[in-house]
Design a protein around this motif. Sequence first.
Motif, PDB file in Angstrom:
ATOM      1  N   LEU A   6      10.568 -19.683 -41.436  1.00  0.00           N
ATOM      2  CA  LEU A   6       9.202 -19.192 -41.266  1.00  0.00           C
ATOM      3  C   LEU A   6       8.446 -20.332 -40.838  1.00  0.00           C
ATOM      4  O   LEU A   6       8.067 -21.285 -41.510  1.00  0.00           O
ATOM      5  CB  LEU A   6       8.597 -18.389 -42.187  1.00  0.00           C
ATOM      6  CG  LEU A   6       9.223 -16.871 -42.276  1.00  0.00           C
ATOM      7  CD1 LEU A   6       8.750 -16.373 -43.558  1.00  0.00           C
ATOM      8  CD2 LEU A   6       9.160 -16.002 -41.231  1.00  0.00           C
ATOM      9  N   SER A   7       7.539 -20.103 -39.548  1.00  0.00           N
ATOM     10  CA  SER A   7       6.383 -21.238 -39.715  1.00  0.00           C
ATOM     11  C   SER A   7       5.277 -20.817 -40.497  1.00  0.00           C
ATOM     12  O   SER A   7       5.177 -19.976 -40.942  1.00  0.00           O
ATOM     13  CB  SER A   7       5.934 -21.115 -38.046  1.00  0.00           C
ATOM     14  OG  SER A   7       5.058 -20.140 -37.797  1.00  0.00           O
ATOM     15  N   GLU A  10       3.666 -17.806 -39.085  1.00  0.00           N
ATOM     16  CA  GLU A  10       4.491 -16.607 -39.464  1.00  0.00           C
ATOM     17  C   GLU A  10       4.217 -16.201 -40.908  1.00  0.00           C
ATOM     18  O   GLU A  10       3.977 -15.011 -41.218  1.00  0.00           O
ATOM     19  CB  GLU A  10       5.788 -16.645 -39.071  1.00  0.00           C
ATOM     20  CG  GLU A  10       6.152 -16.900 -37.644  1.00  0.00           C
ATOM     21  CD  GLU A  10       7.532 -17.380 -37.384  1.00  0.00           C
ATOM     22  OE1 GLU A  10       8.082 -16.882 -36.398  1.00  0.00           O
ATOM     23  OE2 GLU A  10       7.966 -17.996 -38.223  1.00  0.00           O
ATOM     24  N   SER A  13       0.810 -14.873 -41.368  1.00  0.00           N
ATOM     25  CA  SER A  13       0.499 -13.531 -40.888  1.00  0.00           C
ATOM     26  C   SER A  13       1.315 -12.332 -41.725  1.00  0.00           C
ATOM     27  O   SER A  13       0.572 -11.388 -41.964  1.00  0.00           O
ATOM     28  CB  SER A  13       1.137 -13.442 -39.478  1.00  0.00           C
ATOM     29  OG  SER A  13       0.374 -14.254 -38.731  1.00  0.00           O
ATOM     30  N   GLU A  14       2.538 -12.562 -42.016  1.00  0.00           N
ATOM     31  CA  GLU A  14       3.124 -11.754 -43.140  1.00  0.00           C
ATOM     32  C   GLU A  14       2.401 -11.590 -44.496  1.00  0.00           C
ATOM     33  O   GLU A  14       2.408 -10.495 -44.638  1.00  0.00           O
ATOM     34  CB  GLU A  14       4.661 -12.060 -43.506  1.00  0.00           C
ATOM     35  CG  GLU A  14       5.509 -11.209 -44.199  1.00  0.00           C
ATOM     36  CD  GLU A  14       5.719  -9.882 -43.223  1.00  0.00           C
ATOM     37  OE1 GLU A  14       5.674  -8.903 -43.775  1.00  0.00           O
ATOM     38  OE2 GLU A  14       5.600  -9.975 -42.239  1.00  0.00           O
TER      39      GLU A  14
END
Length: 135
Positions: A6-7, A10, A13-14
């Motif tokens: 995951l960046s 990401e 956002s999650e």
Amino acid sequence: MNIGSLSFFELASERLRWLAAKQEVVSQNIANANTPGYRARDVAAFDDLIGEGSAPARTGLAVTRAGHIEGAGRAASGHATHVDRDARVRSIDGNTVALEEQMIVATDTEESYRLAADLYRKGHDMMILAIGGRR
């Protein structure tokens, strides 16, 4: 979901989606504080969601039409929910929602959401600064 893949954006956002699901579940708990037999619910821990090799815990009924009611096993965002086993209060009618606890969870969730949104914004600002050299 593997955290290594995951960046930053990401992951942030999650985290924001998970916090929104948690706030939704707290709202449902508060709305059902006087419903006989209602058991307080909670969202699966964020650590479980991003654990090594695991997929997001998304369960429940499929909603195939806009008029369908969401299943009890998930929040609208798709995050899995479960009966809160840590609920300390049980009223005579079987309800396990303690408004004081739910308000504390709601406040903690709001603060966590604000922090995650600020981190996301700062990451975006750093990206713009690195690309353009100025703000």
